[in-house]
Design an enzyme around this catalytic site. Structure first.
Site, PDB file in Angstrom:
ATOM      1  N   HIS A  55       0.779  -1.205   0.098  1.00  0.00           N
ATOM      2  CA  HIS A  55      -0.085   0.020   0.068  1.00  0.00           C
ATOM      3  C   HIS A  55       0.967   1.290   0.103  1.00  0.00           C
ATOM      4  CE1 HIS A  55      -3.431   2.345   0.792  1.00  0.00           C
ATOM      5  NE2 HIS A  55      -3.011   3.070   1.743  1.00  0.00           N
ATOM      6  N   HIS A 104      -9.779   3.070   0.069  1.00  0.00           N
ATOM      7  CA  HIS A 104     -10.000   2.520   1.500  1.00  0.00           C
ATOM      8  C   HIS A 104     -10.722   1.315   1.599  1.00  0.00           C
ATOM      9  CE1 HIS A 104      -9.022   4.195   5.896  1.00  0.00           C
ATOM     10  NE2 HIS A 104      -7.822   4.340   5.114  1.00  0.00           N
TER      11      HIS A 104
END
Length: 740
Positions: A55, A104
């Site tokens: 990420h 998200h």
């Protein structure tokens, strides 16, 4: 537990460390030891683990993403490009606009409300760190089967989280999407976009310069929520057979963020910071290492000075915590007093936690003990880079053509339109958008369900911007190279339809596991397609986000590149809406074909995808955008033809203003009605403009033809009569029945 210091690491080189539990591979752990010349301390290990996560480090995507730089266009509008918290473009009149989209996804599956809420909070802070006032948000969303109980658990919480956080911040939500497909079951996509505005001179960067300048942490106190958070959670595939490591999801406080925004903007206005960084993924590990790495020296941090909500947190937990509503600034000592005064005015906690040094290391102490001594660039920017194996997916050899009923009679046409408009993907989304404040601040010009969100940025000149986000994951599944191009072109059409000139691009690339060669092929083809199309269209990619590991077991999501395009509207009072009025003539710009692959009509008939996507016609699409912009003065209404084809677009135009239309389609009626051939737009004009639209179409060599007139209380298509009430009954209430 004794503090693991640098001295202890040197004296106990063979101590066992839980690097695998933190997501690091054997070779990555070996690389850390080689960089440091010793084993890492537990605090250093924590920092590397979150910063080298997929990420944060983009370790599987970097090698492909560099195409956006290699194929970059020279745009005079681009002020800040890839590499900062968000891209910035010049929109004229001295204004700069910053915008970015991020994911998200995994946190929102585990804790739907907080995962989505903190996704909004994080992207808003990215925009804030550029020196801009956030002015609007958008939310492209993807979910699994709407009838599945877990979708009914996840969707309401996600929508509530987006609305709750954004509404409390006082930011209008001006657009987005909701799409259902079984591949997102267990892996919903929550992509959040934010737009901000500033003057050119107000741009801020994430950098730490000047030995002796102070590192100031301000905002909320650091807690135990979000330890490991999105940095670890978004770097692992969900398992369908065993328990999954699930770090704590961040907990947001929108009121604290609202105060932080106003405090930061006042600080920026008085030019009190040299550099600024928000604390999002990887928390303090990211903020300190990135600021130092982008600066000209080193940095010393005293970790015990970090204000804590939970005094029991260990140094490792403080460094990994992704607690929300926090910022890190570099401040000259002479400006510290005023900086602190402003923070006190807004009741924002602010603490000096260190200073910039003349050295080359990031040193972190805890109660006088050295626990981190690293070259900051190795943490923030020089992590591992993987050239993952790539293999063309086997499923491409077994694709089947679409087999769907094709309506021809009036009764069949009526039934088809009502069936289409009652499908969850086509249904009215008011149940969602009514939970969002779309008009707060008073500058929203257009919002969902319009083709794009349009917002005014200057109340005197009516200068504004339009933005649209689009993706057709089914087309990307069939051909990811073309799918990326087609998503970009649809976004361009959507803003041009409303009267905006495309200016710049952001993207959120959502895929399955990068460890799957077939997923990496999808990803590499997507990036190649987007980079090629942006180069040809002359649009700079200003930044974006990659979200991998959207996969449960061996089941990956459809490749979903969400492409956002920003455009400029010189005068928002002259924008083109989608709603029609009586006594207008309806034209279709562009031709349809009979390819139903990837269409909603195919999906609602056995969830078929088909065997081939459309092929993007970049030259024609460029001419279409020019036509739409030049023709804006004569267009009374306009609407892109995309998901659901002509049938959906004309239905939406009719329902938008409760004005009917009588339509006559020629040729292959089913294809004209239900195919989703790209490059088509419905426009409504006054009869006096007939010669003008024909001349305009001739100038740009794009086919255009009249298909009907507006007026009455019915949508009539080739003899099929559907009352607006019937249409609305089919289209509305679907979401309330499913999720209310």
């Amino acid at each position: 537990m004794a503090l693991d210091t640098v001295k202890n690491a040197e004296e106990n080189p063979n101590a066992t460390q839980p690097y695998k539990e933190l997501g690091l591979k054997d070779d990555e752990y070996a690389s850390i030891k080689e960089i440091l010349g010793r084993r890492p301390t537990s605090s250093e290990l924590a920092m590397y683990s979150v910063m080298w996560s997929e990420h944060c480090s983009y370790k599987s995507s970097k090698i492909h993403l560099k195409q956006f730089g290699e194929k970059a266009v020279k745009s005079e509008a681009l002020l800040v490009g890839i590499g900062e918290n968000a891209g910035v473009v010049d929109v004229g009149q001295g204004y700069a606009v910053t915008f970015k989209i991020e994911s998200h996804n995994h946190p929102s599956y585990i804790e739907p409300y907080q995962g989505a809420a903190t996704g909004v909070g994080g992207i808003v802070r990215d925009i804030l760190t550029m020196g801009a006032r956030p002015i609007a948000v958008m939310d492209p969303l993807r979910f699994g089967d709407p009838e599945n109980p877990d979708t009914r658990r996840v969707l309401p919480g996600i929508v509530s989280g987006i609305g709750g956080y954004g509404n409390c911040l006082g930011l209008p939500n001006i657009g987005g999407e909701i799409v259902f497909d079984d591949s997102y079951q267990g892996n919903p996509l929550v992509n959040a976009l934010c737009i901000g505005v500033m003057k050119h001179a107000d741009i801020k960067l994430a950098t730490a310069h000047g030995a002796g300048n102070l590192v100031v942490l301000f905002g909320a106190k650091t807690g135990g929520d979000g330890i490991g958070g999105v940095s670890v959670l978004a770097s692992e595939t969900f398992s369908d057979s065993k328990s999954t490591k699930r770090p704590a999801v961040q907990v947001g406080d929108p009121f604290a963020e609202k105060v932080l925004i106003e405090c930061s903007l006042e600080i920026f206005k008085e030019d009190l910071v040299i550099g600024i960084q928000d604390l999002g993924g990887a928390g303090l590990s990211c903020a300190t290492s990135e600021l130092a790495s982008a600066g000209s020296g080193g940095m010393d941090i005293r970790l015990e000075t970090v204000p804590l909500r939970d005094p029991s947190l260990s140094p490792e937990e403080i460094l990994m915590s992704e607690s929300q509503e926090r910022m890190c600034a570099i401040v000259e000592p002479s400006k510290l007093k005023r900086f602190m005064q402003i923070c006190r005015k807004w009741d924002v906690t602010a603490t000096v936690i260190g200073e910039v040094t003349t050295g080359t290391r990031l040193n972190i102490t805890f109660n006088g003990e050295l626990i981190v001594d690293v070259p900051p660039r190795t943490v923030a920017h020089d992590g591992p880079v993987y050239n993952r194996p790539i293999a063309k997916p086997k499923y491409l050899d077994s694709l089947k053509p679409v087999s769907v009923p094709l309506p021809t009679t009036p009764d069949e046409i009526k039934a088809a339109v009502l069936k289409l408009m009652a499908a969850p993907n086509m249904a009215d989304k008011s149940w969602v958008t009514n939970q969002y404040d779309r008009y707060v601040q008073g500058n929203t010009v257009l919002s969902q369900p319009e083709d794009s969100g349009v917002i005014r940025i200057d109340t005197n000149t009516n200068l504004g911007v339009a933005i649209s986000t689009d993706a057709n994951a089914r087309w990307s599944y069939l051909n990811p190279y073309e799918g990326a191009k087609l998503a970009l072109l649809e976004s361009c059409r959507n803003i041009a339809t409303n009267g905006a000139k495309p200016l710049a691009v952001t993207n959120c690339l959502n895929f399955g596991s990068p460890e799957d060669p077939e997923v990496m092929w999808q990803f590499s083809e997507t990036v190649r397609g987007l980079a090629d199309a942006c180069l040809e269209l002359g649009l700079p990619v200003t930044g974006g986000n990659v979200s991998f590991y959207n996969q449960t077991g061996s089941v990956a999501i459809l490749p979903t590149p969400v492409i956002g395009v920003l455009g400029v509207v010189q005068d928002v009072t002259k924008r083109t809406p989608m709603g029609i009025k009586p006594n207008q003539v309806i034209y279709v710009i562009g031709n349809a074909d009979d390819n139903f692959s990837g269409s909603e009509w195919a999906y609602i008939h056995g969830k078929q995808i088909g065997d081939h996507s459309p092929v993007a016609d970049l030259d024609m699409e460029q001419r279409l955008v020019k036509l739409l912009l030049e023709g804006q003065p004569i267009f009374e209404a306009a609407h892109d033809i995309s998901n659901g084809g002509f049938a959906a677009s004309i239905s939406e135009m009719v329902m938008r203003t409760n004005v009917g239309a009588t339509i006559t389609l020629q040729g292959n009626i089913a294809a004209e009605l239900l195919a989703e051939t790209p490059g088509r737009v419905i426009v409504a004009i006054n009869e006096s403009s007939t010669n003008a639209i024909v001349a305009l179409a001739g100038k740009y060599q794009i086919p255009v033809r009249p298909v009907g007139n507006t007026g009455g209380n019915f949508l009539a298509i080739n003899g099929a009569e559907i009352s607006i009430d019937e249409l609305r009954d089919a289209n509305t209430g679907v979401f309330e029945a499913l999720f209310g």
